[in-house]
Design an enzyme around this catalytic site. Structure first.
Site, PDB file in Angstrom:
ATOM      1  N   ARG A 148      -2.878   0.964   5.736  1.00 36.54           N
ATOM      2  CA  ARG A 148      -1.765   1.283   4.832  1.00 36.54           C
ATOM      3  C   ARG A 148      -2.317   1.403   3.406  1.00 36.54           C
ATOM      4  O   ARG A 148      -3.017   0.514   2.936  1.00 36.54           O
ATOM      5  CB  ARG A 148      -0.718   0.168   4.880  1.00 36.54           C
ATOM      6  CG  ARG A 148       0.425   0.396   3.881  1.00 36.54           C
ATOM      7  CD  ARG A 148       1.274  -0.871   3.684  1.00 36.54           C
ATOM      8  NE  ARG A 148       1.849  -1.354   4.923  1.00 36.54           N
ATOM      9  CZ  ARG A 148       2.301  -2.613   5.085  1.00 36.54           C
ATOM     10  NH1 ARG A 148       2.242  -3.480   4.091  1.00 36.54           N
ATOM     11  NH2 ARG A 148       2.809  -3.000   6.231  1.00 36.54           N
ATOM     12  N   ASP A 179      -0.536  -7.727   5.169  1.00 36.84           N
ATOM     13  CA  ASP A 179      -0.169  -7.303   3.817  1.00 36.84           C
ATOM     14  C   ASP A 179      -1.299  -7.603   2.841  1.00 36.84           C
ATOM     15  O   ASP A 179      -2.051  -8.563   3.027  1.00 36.84           O
ATOM     16  CB  ASP A 179       1.078  -8.064   3.339  1.00 36.84           C
ATOM     17  CG  ASP A 179       2.369  -7.473   3.876  1.00 36.84           C
ATOM     18  OD1 ASP A 179       2.359  -6.340   4.386  1.00 36.84           O
ATOM     19  OD2 ASP A 179       3.407  -8.170   3.786  1.00 36.84           O
TER      20      ASP A 179
HETATM   21  C1  LIG Z   1       5.882   0.189   3.236  1.00 36.10           C
HETATM   22  C2  LIG Z   1       5.311  -0.451   2.027  1.00 36.10           C
HETATM   23  C3  LIG Z   1       4.485  -1.553   2.158  1.00 36.10           C
HETATM   24  C4  LIG Z   1       3.935  -2.157   1.032  1.00 36.10           C
HETATM   25  N1  LIG Z   1       3.051  -3.188   1.184  1.00 36.10           N
HETATM   26  C5  LIG Z   1       2.448  -3.704   0.101  1.00 36.10           C
HETATM   27  C6  LIG Z   1       1.443  -4.707   0.219  1.00 36.10           C
HETATM   28  O1  LIG Z   1       1.083  -5.153   1.311  1.00 36.10           O
HETATM   29  N2  LIG Z   1       0.864  -5.181  -0.926  1.00 36.10           N
HETATM   30  C7  LIG Z   1       1.220  -4.718  -2.159  1.00 36.10           C
HETATM   31  O2  LIG Z   1       0.648  -5.155  -3.167  1.00 36.10           O
HETATM   32  N3  LIG Z   1       2.195  -3.784  -2.296  1.00 36.10           N
HETATM   33  C8  LIG Z   1       2.808  -3.274  -1.210  1.00 36.10           C
HETATM   34  N4  LIG Z   1       3.775  -2.316  -1.364  1.00 36.10           N
HETATM   35  C9  LIG Z   1       4.332  -2.045  -2.706  1.00 36.10           C
HETATM   36  C10 LIG Z   1       3.535  -0.984  -3.426  1.00 36.10           C
HETATM   37  O3  LIG Z   1       2.269  -1.478  -3.748  1.00 36.10           O
HETATM   38  C11 LIG Z   1       4.245  -0.544  -4.701  1.00 36.10           C
HETATM   39  O4  LIG Z   1       4.376  -1.644  -5.562  1.00 36.10           O
HETATM   40  C12 LIG Z   1       5.613   0.058  -4.452  1.00 36.10           C
HETATM   41  O5  LIG Z   1       5.648   0.826  -3.299  1.00 36.10           O
HETATM   42  C13 LIG Z   1       6.004   0.959  -5.640  1.00 36.10           C
HETATM   43  O6  LIG Z   1       5.112   2.023  -5.756  1.00 36.10           O
HETATM   44  P1  LIG Z   1       5.460   3.514  -5.299  1.00 36.10           P
HETATM   45  O7  LIG Z   1       4.224   4.078  -4.677  1.00 36.10           O
HETATM   46  O8  LIG Z   1       6.608   3.513  -4.399  1.00 36.10           O
HETATM   47  O9  LIG Z   1       5.718   4.303  -6.614  1.00 36.10           O
HETATM   48  P2  LIG Z   1       6.376   3.939  -8.029  1.00 36.10           P
HETATM   49  O10 LIG Z   1       5.298   4.139  -9.033  1.00 36.10           O
HETATM   50  O11 LIG Z   1       7.120   2.654  -8.008  1.00 36.10           O
HETATM   51  O12 LIG Z   1       7.446   5.079  -8.157  1.00 36.10           O
HETATM   52  C14 LIG Z   1       7.020   6.430  -8.268  1.00 36.10           C
HETATM   53  C15 LIG Z   1       8.218   7.327  -8.169  1.00 36.10           C
HETATM   54  O13 LIG Z   1       8.851   7.139  -6.891  1.00 36.10           O
HETATM   55  C16 LIG Z   1      10.250   7.313  -7.031  1.00 36.10           C
HETATM   56  N5  LIG Z   1      10.933   6.059  -6.701  1.00 36.10           N
HETATM   57  C17 LIG Z   1      10.387   4.825  -6.634  1.00 36.10           C
HETATM   58  N6  LIG Z   1      11.318   3.911  -6.318  1.00 36.10           N
HETATM   59  C18 LIG Z   1      12.484   4.578  -6.202  1.00 36.10           C
HETATM   60  C19 LIG Z   1      13.825   4.184  -5.907  1.00 36.10           C
HETATM   61  N7  LIG Z   1      14.162   2.905  -5.699  1.00 36.10           N
HETATM   62  N8  LIG Z   1      14.769   5.153  -5.861  1.00 36.10           N
HETATM   63  C20 LIG Z   1      14.457   6.442  -6.110  1.00 36.10           C
HETATM   64  N9  LIG Z   1      13.196   6.865  -6.397  1.00 36.10           N
HETATM   65  C21 LIG Z   1      12.244   5.943  -6.462  1.00 36.10           C
HETATM   66  C22 LIG Z   1      10.498   7.689  -8.468  1.00 36.10           C
HETATM   67  O14 LIG Z   1      10.427   9.084  -8.579  1.00 36.10           O
HETATM   68  C23 LIG Z   1       9.304   7.065  -9.165  1.00 36.10           C
HETATM   69  O15 LIG Z   1       9.007   7.663 -10.396  1.00 36.10           O
HETATM   70  C24 LIG Z   1       4.287  -1.664  -0.246  1.00 36.10           C
HETATM   71  C25 LIG Z   1       5.100  -0.551  -0.386  1.00 36.10           C
HETATM   72  C26 LIG Z   1       5.595   0.067   0.724  1.00 36.10           C
HETATM   73  C27 LIG Z   1       6.436   1.294   0.542  1.00 36.10           C
END
Ligand SMILES: Cc1cc2nc3c(=O)[nH]c(=O)nc-3n(C[C@H](O)[C@H](O)[C@H](O)COP(=O)(O)OP(=O)(O)OC[C@H]3O[C@@H](n4cnc5c(N)ncnc54)[C@H](O)[C@@H]3O)c2cc1C
Length: 305
Positions: A182, A132
């Site tokens: 990732r 991560d």
């Molecule tokens: C598999 C995975 C592993 C990850 N690993 C790490 C890591 O190692 N380190 C790290 O710093 N971060 C990690 N993250 C977190 C990541 O960095 C983001 O903080 C998190 O994924 C939110 O960003 P987003 O790209 O989903 O978009 P966001 O900007 O949160 O959301 C964009 C759009 O997605 C849709 N959406 C988002 N959430 C929802 C919901 N709950 N229900 C419905 N629609 C929604 C909406 O349309 C929203 O406007 C990981 C995320 C994932 C998915």
């Protein structure tokens, strides 16, 4: 503002202890966390696997402040990997590991040795480990440890955060043959000096990074719930002639489950990030910071309604 407050709350030991004493069996927590221990997580993992989803298990641990805690985290992962093998869940399931939980802030060499032991257990179980990404003060050290681990375990996955200004360069470095990367937006509160701040700048960076990874030689793991970015990734996969086994989507457990099913039904590999453990509080706060409207649902769940 609310995001900053929730991220600050995520790092509060006091609030964490308070929340940790609340029963986990409430619906709202269960929506995002698979359970308190590996056995509960494996049961959830089995259900996901039966639905055709891949999994990456994440053990939620308290911040590691002693060498003993780091050993306990290493042993938890080794035991989990043994159980994964026994349950026939590998290679569909792998594990995600935070180097800080393995003692990175105490002693980098110690964290490397523990990570090496976890990678060896993963190899024995027939699966892989992904490191991560944490806050930017750990990025250099994490990428150095990754390079060392890959000498023996080339399948070890990296995580890059599009909000960091450096990440395009890191994508170029890591878009090599067999390299699992990732790409996520990034979940920590980072200063302007190192990270893009506006959602638009972060999204634009994500697309630039995606282009590098999808046009490169590695194996991109597209970790986002963002419908626009998912659509762009699907487009790039077509544009760069990638077959379904040459990239994957990753989403968090409990988030956009219909989208997870849609992507899987479309023939994509979809991996669900499945956290479990006693220390669910910080994880949950970071999810709320991303989507504060979930706070009302969580609040009702914590008081048992
Ligand atoms: C598999 C995975 C592993 C990850 N690993 C790490 C890591 O190692 N380190 C790290 O710093 N971060 C990690 N993250 C977190 C990541 O960095 C983001 O903080 C998190 O994924 C939110 O960003 P987003 O790209 O989903 O978009 P966001 O900007 O949160 O959301 C964009 C759009 O997605 C849709 N959406 C988002 N959430 C929802 C919901 N709950 N229900 C419905 N629609 C929604 C909406 O349309 C929203 O406007 C990981 C995320 C994932 C998915």
């Amino acid at each position: 503002m609310l995001r900053s407050l929730l991220l600050a709350a995520a790092g509060s030991d006091r609030l964490g202890r308070l929340a940790g004493s609340a029963p986990l069996g409430r619906n709202a927590v269960r929506k995002f966390v698979a359970g308190r221990d590996a056995d509960e997580a494996l049961r959830t993992g089995r259900t996901l696997a039966d639905d055709g989803l891949a999994i990456t298990f994440d053990h939620l641990a308290a911040e590691t402040r002693s060498a003993e805690q780091a050993v306990a985290v290493r042993d938890e992962y080794r035991a989990l990997l043994g159980k994964l093998k026994g349950a026939g869940l590998a290679p569909a399931a792998e594990v995600s590991v935070k180097l800080s939980a393995l003692g990175q802030r105490l002693d980098e060499k110690l964290a490397y040795e523990h990570a090496q032991a976890v990678c060896a257990a993963a190899a024995e179980a027939g699966t892989t480990v992904t490191l991560d990404a944490e806050d930017h003060t750990l990025t250099d050290s994490t990428l150095e440890i990754l390079a060392d681990l890959r000498k023996d375990h080339p399948g070890t996955g990296a995580v890059l955060q599009a909000y960091l200004r450096r990440t395009e360069g890191d994508c170029r470095e890591l878009a090599t043959s067999g390299s699992r990367v990732r790409l996520c937006k990034g979940a920590y509160a980072e200063p302007e000096s190192v990270a893009f701040q506006s959602p638009l700048d972060i999204d634009k960076s994500y697309v630039r990074c995606l282009n590098i990874l999808m046009s490169g030689e590695g194996y991109p793991m597209i970790a986002t719930h963002d419908p626009r970015l998912i659509a762009i990734a699907e487009d790039r996969a077509r544009w760069f002639d990638r077959t379904a086994d040459e990239y994957e989507f990753q989403l968090l457990y409990g988030v956009r489950t219909e989208e997870q099913a849609r992507l899987a039904a479309g023939g994509n590999v979809v991996r669900v990030y499945l956290p479990y453990g006693e220390q669910w509080y910080g994880y949950l706060m970071r999810r709320l910071a991303e989507r504060p409207r979930n706070a009302a649902v969580l609040g009702r769940g914590l008081v048992g309604r």
